[in-house]
Design a protein around this motif. Sequence first.
Motif, PDB file in Angstrom:
ATOM      1  N   ASP A 141       0.952  -1.008   0.052  1.00 39.69           N
ATOM      2  CA  ASP A 141       0.089   0.012   0.009  1.00 39.69           C
ATOM      3  C   ASP A 141       0.930   1.262   0.070  1.00 39.69           C
ATOM      4  OD1 ASP A 141      -1.758   2.147   0.437  1.00 39.69           O
ATOM      5  OD2 ASP A 141      -3.047   0.838   1.949  1.00 39.69           O
ATOM      6  N   GLU A 193       0.405   3.739   2.638  1.00 39.66           N
ATOM      7  CA  GLU A 193       0.579   3.041   4.127  1.00 39.66           C
ATOM      8  C   GLU A 193       1.482   1.817   4.136  1.00 39.66           C
ATOM      9  OE1 GLU A 193      -1.815   1.494   8.097  1.00 39.66           O
ATOM     10  OE2 GLU A 193      -2.858   2.524   6.312  1.00 39.66           O
ATOM     11  N   ARG A 227       1.602  -1.459   6.314  1.00 37.48           N
ATOM     12  CA  ARG A 227       0.383  -2.162   6.366  1.00 37.48           C
ATOM     13  C   ARG A 227       0.728  -3.447   5.561  1.00 37.48           C
ATOM     14  NH1 ARG A 227      -5.028  -2.956   3.929  1.00 37.48           N
ATOM     15  NH2 ARG A 227      -4.458  -1.739   2.111  1.00 37.48           N
ATOM     16  N   ARG A 282      -1.210 -11.850   7.626  1.00 33.55           N
ATOM     17  CA  ARG A 282      -1.814 -11.472   8.842  1.00 33.55           C
ATOM     18  C   ARG A 282      -2.180 -12.839   9.461  1.00 33.55           C
ATOM     19  NH1 ARG A 282      -4.750  -7.637   5.708  1.00 33.55           N
ATOM     20  NH2 ARG A 282      -6.887  -8.685   6.416  1.00 33.55           N
TER      21      ARG A 282
END
Length: 250
Positions: A44, A47, A50, A57
């Motif tokens: 991203d 960001e 992230r 995750r």
Amino acid sequence: MQALHQISTPHHTITVYETSELYGERGRFRVLQFSNEAVQGAMDLDEPDRIVFEYPRALIHLMEMNRPSFEDVFVIGHGIGTLARHYADKRVRVAELDEAVVEVSRSWFGYAQDNVTVGDGRVLLQGERDHSFDYIVVDAFTHLGTPRQLVSREFFELTRRKLDPRGAVLLNLMAKHEQDPHIRAVHTTLREVYPYTKSFLLPSEGMTELQNIILMGGNAPLVYQGRQMAGFREIELAAGYVLRDDWAQQ
């Protein structure tokens, strides 16, 4: 989509592009893609820290939930270095077969760590000390999928020797459907070596789309919190056949 860079190697055709939409999410994304059009990593741009995709995750949750104080990790398959970047404060060793992947991760995705060794991940793992890792993560793909040498019984026996007695191996895989015969075989093979295993699926919207599967094997009971699994749900896989190294089947 705006293509930024492309290079062909003996292993892949590697493409870097930017897009304003990725799997339905709007934004500014820089993407690493291999020749089979499978996305291998994404950043991203608004960001950069992230973690865009669900599977890393979920891996992070499983690692932190099952051994919160872990320190040593061996990763096979670099991509853009998502896991190693996230765990910059830990001892993460990465094996990547294709030198061009490492160069692209540095040039186009800002990977700055000096912990990637170019070479065959299984061979490099073989050279590590026994019982030296808390986790071994397999996240390696070719146009045919995860190489057989990284899902065979002999490979899983190798991972068990290299792991601390409380350690675990995690695999990021792609399946044609929930009961894909190959994934069932990988899971059955994993269960031949590890007394505790778990399987997780990230449901896809279309029946024809490849589905993301995470397998985990360890010597102790494995735990997780469903709400922290980034959309993955636990599944039960039917029994399959045992995968052996090609030489072992001859």
